[in-house]
Structure formats: structure tokens, C-alpha cells
Design an enzyme around this catalytic site. Sequence first.
Site, mmCIF file in Angstrom:
data_model
loop_
_atom_site.group_PDB
_atom_site.id
_atom_site.type_symbol
_atom_site.label_atom_id
_atom_site.label_comp_id
_atom_site.label_asym_id
_atom_site.label_seq_id
_atom_site.Cartn_x
_atom_site.Cartn_y
_atom_site.Cartn_z
ATOM 1 N N ARG A 1 -70.637 6.250 -2.309
ATOM 2 C CA ARG A 1 -71.251 5.216 -2.303
ATOM 3 C C ARG A 1 -70.409 3.749 -2.175
ATOM 4 O O ARG A 1 -71.204 2.332 -2.123
ATOM 5 C CB ARG A 1 -71.812 4.676 -4.295
ATOM 6 C CG ARG A 1 -72.442 4.940 -4.614
ATOM 7 C CD ARG A 1 -72.567 4.915 -5.520
ATOM 8 N NE ARG A 1 -74.183 4.741 -6.289
ATOM 9 C CZ ARG A 1 -74.958 5.324 -7.137
ATOM 10 N NH1 ARG A 1 -74.540 7.152 -7.031
ATOM 11 N NH2 ARG A 1 -75.967 5.185 -7.491
ATOM 12 N N ARG B 1 -82.809 6.606 -19.264
ATOM 13 C CA ARG B 1 -81.373 6.837 -18.883
ATOM 14 C C ARG B 1 -81.227 4.955 -19.635
ATOM 15 O O ARG B 1 -81.612 3.790 -19.502
ATOM 16 C CB ARG B 1 -81.136 6.591 -17.640
ATOM 17 C CG ARG B 1 -81.124 8.205 -17.397
ATOM 18 C CD ARG B 1 -80.637 8.310 -15.709
ATOM 19 N NE ARG B 1 -80.286 7.353 -15.540
ATOM 20 C CZ ARG B 1 -79.259 7.643 -14.227
ATOM 21 N NH1 ARG B 1 -79.790 8.822 -12.992
ATOM 22 N NH2 ARG B 1 -78.612 6.479 -13.340
ATOM 23 N N ARG C 1 -77.850 -2.284 -10.237
ATOM 24 C CA ARG C 1 -77.185 -1.545 -9.270
ATOM 25 C C ARG C 1 -78.051 -2.269 -8.196
ATOM 26 O O ARG C 1 -77.267 -1.614 -7.385
ATOM 27 C CB ARG C 1 -78.382 -0.414 -10.584
ATOM 28 C CG ARG C 1 -77.323 0.343 -11.427
ATOM 29 C CD ARG C 1 -78.259 0.753 -12.692
ATOM 30 N NE ARG C 1 -78.498 2.270 -11.940
ATOM 31 C CZ ARG C 1 -79.340 2.931 -12.057
ATOM 32 N NH1 ARG C 1 -79.898 2.843 -13.205
ATOM 33 N NH2 ARG C 1 -79.606 4.110 -11.370
HETATM 34 P P1 AMP Z 1 -77.091 8.140 -10.528
HETATM 35 O O1 AMP Z 1 -77.207 8.418 -11.284
HETATM 36 O O2 AMP Z 1 -76.308 8.551 -9.153
HETATM 37 O O3 AMP Z 1 -77.723 6.586 -10.134
HETATM 38 O O4 AMP Z 1 -75.393 6.884 -10.801
HETATM 39 C C1 AMP Z 1 -75.446 6.579 -12.615
HETATM 40 C C2 AMP Z 1 -74.097 5.250 -11.933
HETATM 41 O O5 AMP Z 1 -72.963 6.003 -12.143
HETATM 42 C C3 AMP Z 1 -73.766 4.425 -11.208
HETATM 43 O O6 AMP Z 1 -75.014 3.097 -11.352
HETATM 44 C C4 AMP Z 1 -72.190 4.544 -10.801
HETATM 45 O O7 AMP Z 1 -71.984 2.940 -12.339
HETATM 46 C C5 AMP Z 1 -71.949 6.055 -11.460
HETATM 47 N N1 AMP Z 1 -71.416 6.455 -10.769
HETATM 48 C C6 AMP Z 1 -72.828 7.427 -10.017
HETATM 49 N N2 AMP Z 1 -71.768 8.138 -8.695
HETATM 50 C C7 AMP Z 1 -71.220 7.163 -8.085
HETATM 51 C C8 AMP Z 1 -70.177 6.616 -6.914
HETATM 52 N N3 AMP Z 1 -69.778 7.643 -5.860
HETATM 53 N N4 AMP Z 1 -69.521 5.962 -7.340
HETATM 54 C C9 AMP Z 1 -68.574 5.195 -8.184
HETATM 55 N N5 AMP Z 1 -69.912 5.305 -9.115
HETATM 56 C C10 AMP Z 1 -70.722 6.718 -9.240
#
Ligand code: AMP
Length: 217
Positions: free
Chosen positions: A90, A162, A173
Site C-alpha cells: 500500500r 466493519r 481511507r
Molecule cells: P482493508 O481490509 O485492506 O481495507 O484494510 C483495512 C485497514 O487495515 C486499512 O485501512 C489499514 O488501516 C490497514 N491495512 C491493511 N493493509 C495494510 C497495508 N498493506 N499497510 C498498512 N495498513 C494496512
Amino acid sequence: MSLNLILLGPPGAGKGTQAQFLIEKFGIPQVSTGDMLRAAVAAGTEMGLKAKACMDAGDLVPDAVVVGIVKDRLQEADCAKGYILDGFPRTVAQADALASALAEGGQKIDAVVAFEVDKEALVSRLTGRRACTGCSAGYHVDYDPPKVDGVCDKCGAKLFQRDDDQEETIRKRLEVYDNQTAPLVGYYEKAGQLKRVDGMLPIDQVKQTVLDLLPGV
Ligand code: AMP
């Protein structure tokens, strides 16, 4: 044959949905950093508690934490024939760390599939998103509602939203995506690995487009 894929795109672009199809088709696991972090939060580990504060605020968890989790996960036996990275990398620092770790093991990423979706469509997809507390099946209150409100069609468990799928956090986000993650599109394009997909198309058409784009499939 081994297939190492990255699914790149903003929250709500359909990465998780498409990952489910790819798991079935190729028999390789989805490695979702979001899922792994949520599991750490649910387990109440020290790392999970720290990560929760960043996640609830819509911020990224520090690179070192996420890179550590992914490196460990990719060493597991089920990743030997490939994997689908969902939500990682990311940041450019995460992409560099991944490239070095793979190079050490003589591996590489075979393709980066980038999903492109309009911002307002992302907001409406995410605000209506629900998941099952039992089997994790995904729903949407308008586009893919369960037969009985709040109850999973597949296993009968309750659905939940969520914490970070509230509109204010979603907008944060998406801003974080634009600032920190979107530069990876250019990063992988330069590396000749990027495959763009119109994520506004119906799910089945996106699925077919992804399959058509993959190397040697
Ligand atoms: P997601 O389910 O991929 O939308 O991730 C939910 C949250 O987890 C994100 O908003 C970040 O806070 C954290 N997160 C997930 N993947 C990453 C990553 N590769 N780097 C940093 N934070 C992450």
C-alpha cells in the site's frame, strides 16, 4: 506453475471479490493484510491493539508491521505455488520491501492487476457493505442484499458492518489511498507489470477481464 499476483486498487474496488474467484481457479491462497490485521485485533494481540487505532482512524498501519506479517505469511507452505496479495503493498516502501524479499528467494511478482473505480461508486459500495460473522460471505444492502435483513443466506449467522466502513472513515481511507497507494500504479507500470481493469463493470465481466489478462493462463 506458480503465480504471484498483486491486486491493487482503492478500498471497495472489488479486490476481495475477485480474489475469491482466483482462489478457486488457481488453488492459491489470498493474502489479505486487512484480514490478517483484523484477526490480530480480534485475538487481542499487542500488535492487534496498536493496529486497531490506525485502522479505526482510516490510517495505514506502519510499514514495518505489515511487511513483517506478509514476509512470515509468504513463507508458509500453502504459498509455495503462488498467492494473491490483496491490500498489500500500500506504499512504495512496502513495494520495495516486497521486491527485495522476493529477490532474496529468487521469486518475483508475475502481474499486478489494478482496479479502477469512480470515487462516489466506492463510497456507496463501502457504506452498504456487510459481511457474515459466521462464514465471512459478503453482501451489499442495495446491490446484493440477503433474503432476510441482517442474516446470512448461506449459514444463518448475523451480518455486521466493519467499523471502518462508516462514511467519514471511508473518505479518509480513500484520501490515504490517493496519497500513499495510488503512486504504486506508476511504480508497477514502469516495471512493466501493471494490468489495468475497469472495476465499474459487472462482477462477472471484471472476472473475465482479469482472467484474460493473466500471464500464461
Ligand atoms: P482493508 O481490509 O485492506 O481495507 O484494510 C483495512 C485497514 O487495515 C486499512 O485501512 C489499514 O488501516 C490497514 N491495512 C491493511 N493493509 C495494510 C497495508 N498493506 N499497510 C498498512 N495498513 C494496512
